[in-house]
Scaffold this motif. Structure first.
Motif, PDB file in Angstrom:
ATOM      1  N   GLN A 157       0.810  -1.216   0.000  1.00  0.00           N
ATOM      2  CA  GLN A 157       0.000   0.000   0.000  1.00  0.00           C
ATOM      3  C   GLN A 157       0.848   1.272   0.000  1.00  0.00           C
ATOM      4  N   ILE A 158       2.157   1.124   0.164  1.00  0.00           N
ATOM      5  CA  ILE A 158       3.027   2.292   0.305  1.00  0.00           C
ATOM      6  C   ILE A 158       3.602   2.698  -1.051  1.00  0.00           C
ATOM      7  N   ASN A 171       3.611   7.699   2.082  1.00  0.00           N
ATOM      8  CA  ASN A 171       2.453   8.066   1.278  1.00  0.00           C
ATOM      9  C   ASN A 171       1.831   6.781   0.764  1.00  0.00           C
ATOM     10  N   THR A 172       0.521   6.628   0.934  1.00  0.00           N
ATOM     11  CA  THR A 172      -0.138   5.367   0.613  1.00  0.00           C
ATOM     12  C   THR A 172      -0.933   5.455  -0.684  1.00  0.00           C
ATOM     13  N   ILE A 205      11.499   5.346  -2.896  1.00  0.00           N
ATOM     14  CA  ILE A 205      10.295   5.232  -3.720  1.00  0.00           C
ATOM     15  C   ILE A 205      10.082   3.821  -4.264  1.00  0.00           C
ATOM     16  N   SER A 206       8.820   3.500  -4.545  1.00  0.00           N
ATOM     17  CA  SER A 206       8.482   2.237  -5.201  1.00  0.00           C
ATOM     18  C   SER A 206       8.371   2.466  -6.705  1.00  0.00           C
ATOM     19  N   VAL A 226       3.382   9.845  -7.994  1.00  0.00           N
ATOM     20  CA  VAL A 226       1.943   9.907  -7.750  1.00  0.00           C
ATOM     21  C   VAL A 226       1.688  10.667  -6.449  1.00  0.00           C
ATOM     22  N   ASN A 227       0.561  11.299  -6.370  1.00  0.00           N
ATOM     23  CA  ASN A 227       0.128  11.987  -5.145  1.00  0.00           C
ATOM     24  C   ASN A 227       1.112  13.059  -4.682  1.00  0.00           C
ATOM     25  N   SER A 228       1.865  13.613  -5.614  1.00  0.00           N
ATOM     26  CA  SER A 228       2.822  14.653  -5.239  1.00  0.00           C
ATOM     27  C   SER A 228       2.789  15.772  -6.268  1.00  0.00           C
ATOM     28  N   ASP A 229       2.741  17.013  -5.774  1.00  0.00           N
ATOM     29  CA  ASP A 229       2.773  18.158  -6.676  1.00  0.00           C
ATOM     30  C   ASP A 229       4.171  18.769  -6.765  1.00  0.00           C
ATOM     31  N   LYS A 230       5.154  18.084  -6.185  1.00  0.00           N
ATOM     32  CA  LYS A 230       6.524  18.591  -6.212  1.00  0.00           C
ATOM     33  C   LYS A 230       7.158  18.347  -7.581  1.00  0.00           C
ATOM     34  N   ASN A 231       7.864  19.350  -8.064  1.00  0.00           N
ATOM     35  CA  ASN A 231       8.516  19.256  -9.371  1.00  0.00           C
ATOM     36  C   ASN A 231      10.036  19.201  -9.266  1.00  0.00           C
TER      37      ASN A 231
END
Length: 249
Positions: A157-158, A171-172, A205-206, A226-231
């Motif tokens: 799930q991670i 982050n899941t 990271i996976s 995924v699930n990240s707005d960091k660039n």
């Protein structure tokens, strides 16, 4: 120089002693020990050796078990006959090793490096990583707290682990972020390295978490997760080659 040899193969131990005397006839071999149990007993009751040569696979287990049972502050040069993945991992983590069958030039290089740098003991998190790698004893889940509630999160799930303001988060797949009671280094040592990769000081990271990979300046790579707005999530330059190999496994 006083050295301790932890090796369960008598011929390999004898060869190592001969190579050490060829390197320096004044070297003192304090003891040759063949098991985890006897190594722990010896280390608890004798003077600290200046350098330890340690085979990974011993008669009663892997030598990494020694670190769980006694504090070993001496520098260690590991002896291994393991596959290329393990050897590459040793190199990435700057751990000195000798590959069987032993070679004088390689031994000389390793001992010269020790004498010139006076390296300290091996980091415990790195030891845990290799112990898990050799025994496939990886964590299947992490326990997190949500208010007064305790919840297990399966490793599947991670998406990724990350550091933020001196804490470590996961982050899941549900796009939830939870604090865990481990440093990023500790988490890395506990999980299967085929599933997660440490791309820099802040992210572990996976494969499933990667949306895009883009070439970046100075031979680096930029990752979109995924699930990240960091660039600005960057694979550090020294990790790029191993990251590409990890992707291509």
């Amino acid at each position: 120089m006083k050295v301790l040899i932890i090796e369960d193969e008598s011929l390999a131990a004898e060869q190592l002693i001969n190579l050490l005397y060829k390197y320096d006839k004044n070297i003192i071999v304090l003891e040759v020990i063949a098991s985890v149990k006897n190594a722990v007993k010896w280390l608890k009751n004798n003077e600290k050796p200046e350098l330890v040569f340690m085979d990974i696979q011993l008669a009663d287990g892997v030598s990494f078990d020694i670190f769980d049972k006694v504090e070993l502050t001496s520098p260690v040069i590991f002896i291994t006959a393991y596959d290329q993945y393990a050897i590459r991992a040793f190199k990435v983590n700057s751990i000195d090793y000798l590959l069987k069958p032993l070679d004088f030039d390689e031994l000389k290089t390793a001992v010269d490096k020790f004498k010139n740098s006076k390296q300290s003991s091996v980091n415990q998190d790195i030891i845990e990583k290799f112990k898990n790698m050799l025994t496939n004893n990886y964590k299947n889940r992490f326990v997190i707290k949500v208010g007064e509630h305790i919840r297990p999160i399966n490793i599947e799930q991670i998406n990724y682990f990350y550091s933020f303001e001196k804490a470590t988060y996961i982050n899941t797949s549900e796009n939830r972020n939870y604090v865990i009671d481990y440093s990023l280094e500790q988490a890395e040592a506990l999980i299967d390295p085929t599933l997660f990769f440490r791309i820099n000081r802040k992210y572990l990271i996976s494969l499933a978490s990667i949306l895009d990979i883009v070439s970046y300046s100075n031979s680096r790579l930029k990752i979109k997760l995924v699930n990240s707005d960091k660039n600005d999530i960057i694979v550090s330059r020294e990790r790029v080659n191993d990251f590409k190999k990890w992707l291509d496994r």
